[in-house]
Design an enzyme around this catalytic site. Structure first.
Site, PDB file in Angstrom:
ATOM      1  CE  LYS A  94      27.428  86.584  47.501  1.00 55.87           C
ATOM      2  NZ  LYS A  94      27.231  87.333  46.231  1.00 55.87           N
TER       3      LYS A  94
HETATM    4  O1  NUP Z   1      25.570  89.466  52.171  1.00 50.58           O
HETATM    5  C1  NUP Z   1      25.538  89.791  50.992  1.00 50.58           C
HETATM    6  N1  NUP Z   1      24.441  90.438  50.505  1.00 50.58           N
HETATM    7  C2  NUP Z   1      24.365  90.874  49.204  1.00 50.58           C
HETATM    8  O2  NUP Z   1      23.348  91.474  48.833  1.00 50.58           O
HETATM    9  C3  NUP Z   1      26.623  89.558  50.125  1.00 50.58           C
HETATM   10  C4  NUP Z   1      26.559  89.994  48.799  1.00 50.58           C
HETATM   11  N2  NUP Z   1      27.606  89.808  48.002  1.00 50.58           N
HETATM   12  N3  NUP Z   1      25.427  90.636  48.343  1.00 50.58           N
HETATM   13  C5  NUP Z   1      25.394  91.094  46.943  1.00 50.58           C
HETATM   14  O3  NUP Z   1      25.343  92.521  46.930  1.00 50.58           O
HETATM   15  C6  NUP Z   1      24.176  90.639  46.129  1.00 50.58           C
HETATM   16  O4  NUP Z   1      24.427  89.380  45.545  1.00 50.58           O
HETATM   17  C7  NUP Z   1      24.061  91.750  45.111  1.00 50.58           C
HETATM   18  O5  NUP Z   1      25.023  91.566  44.080  1.00 50.58           O
HETATM   19  C8  NUP Z   1      24.462  92.993  45.894  1.00 50.58           C
HETATM   20  C9  NUP Z   1      23.299  93.729  46.543  1.00 50.58           C
HETATM   21  O6  NUP Z   1      22.460  94.270  45.584  1.00 50.58           O
HETATM   22  P1  NUP Z   1      21.329  95.393  45.907  1.00 50.58           P
HETATM   23  O7  NUP Z   1      20.512  94.847  47.029  1.00 50.58           O
HETATM   24  O8  NUP Z   1      22.063  96.660  46.287  1.00 50.58           O
HETATM   25  O9  NUP Z   1      20.606  95.505  44.620  1.00 50.58           O
END
Ligand code: NUP
Length: 274
Positions: A94
């Site tokens: 990010k």
């Molecule tokens: O909008 C977003 N939501 C999100 O959860 C963008 C992300 N990059 N993430 C990332 O996806 C979050 O930081 C984590 O690494 C992963 C979701 O993890 P989980 O909810 O499947 O454990």
């Protein structure tokens, strides 16, 4: 090879839209690993070997590695080296800063670590994203509508008659001259996901929010895939990597990844007539 082609080829090879998130938190690892010298690398290695035939991508969230200090960077490198060549690697970093700093972020993740793709925050505007876009064969997933509750603070604000997330989509379509952009859209917004997919019909979508965050899998697949039932990366972190906290953690993660792969295919095959 263009990023989208590599993604489609990875996804067809394993017939899978599953992206496993290696959000490996030292505090949550199975007790059986805790006395090892390098428990996180051992954990990741077990997860990768049991899941790699059921996924098209791995996403490594940088927070989990940065929290370990300098060891974290070594673990990141070691983990990347274990991921089979044909599978996509995404740095969920990010990033996004003034142009000359973004240039170094792009160099760090695309050259030093050789990730296939990165997540980028577009808040600073075009010049902060542009250095990433220069890497024609890499994927740049730009935050568009995030999965968290706070996504409502800014991302729905109306600007010139449209919600900010749709304005972001329009910008990304303009920035996509090298055909290397993708969008991050949370599975917790299925209606908006379908609106975004309609507008960005050719771009890959990275979709977190299934599993621990409670997104609806069926609605996500039907609205997030392109018309060929492809180009959606369904991220699963906690729901796969912590399927068991015992000695069978790798085996159980493999079964969880396979189960998601099958569930997704059972939804997309009849719906998209694959
Ligand atoms: O909008 C977003 N939501 C999100 O959860 C963008 C992300 N990059 N993430 C990332 O996806 C979050 O930081 C984590 O690494 C992963 C979701 O993890 P989980 O909810 O499947 O454990």
């Amino acid at each position: 090879m263009k990023f989208t082609e590599k993604l489609i080829s990875a996804s067809r090879a394993n017939n899978s839209l599953v992206c496993v998130g290696l959000d490996s938190d030292l505090k949550k690892l199975p007790d059986c690993l805790k006395n090892l010298d390098d428990p996180v690398s051992e954990f990741n290695s077990g997860i990768i070997s049991s899941t790699s035939s059921h996924v098209c991508a791995y996403k490594l969230n940088l927070a989990f590695y940065e929290a370990l200090g300098k060891r974290g960077w070594d673990i990141l490198e070691k983990t990347l080296a274990q991921i089979p060549e044909n599978i996509i690697t995404i740095a969920d970093a990010k990033r996004g800063d003034i142009g000359n700093t973004s240039d170094l972020y792009a160099r760090a993740f695309f050259e030093t670590f050789n990730f296939d793709a990165i997540t980028v925050n577009p808040f600073l505007g075009y010049d902060s994203v542009q250095p990433f876009l220069e890497y024609k064969d890499k994927g740049i997933f730009i935050l568009t509508l995030t999965s968290n509750p706070g996504s409502r603070d800014y991302q729905y604000l109306e600007i010139e008659g449209k919600p900010l997330y749709m304005k972001t989509v329009e910008k990304i379509l303009k920035w996509n001259v090298n055909e290397n952009c993708g969008l991050v859209v949370g599975a917790t917004h299925p209606d908006e996901l379908s609106e975004i997919r309609f507008k960005a019909d050719k771009l890959p979508l990275l979709i977190p929010g299934i599993g621990a965050q409670g997104g609806d899998l069926e609605a996500t697949i039907k609205s997030g895939c392109n018309r060929h039932g492809e180009l959606a990366l369904i991220n699963l972190s906690r729901a796969v990597i912590y399927a068991s906290n015992k000695e069978d953690y790798a085996e159980k993660a493999g079964l969880a990844a396979l189960d998601y792969k099958n569930k997704i295919n059972n939804i997309r095959e009849p719906f998209f007539k694959l």
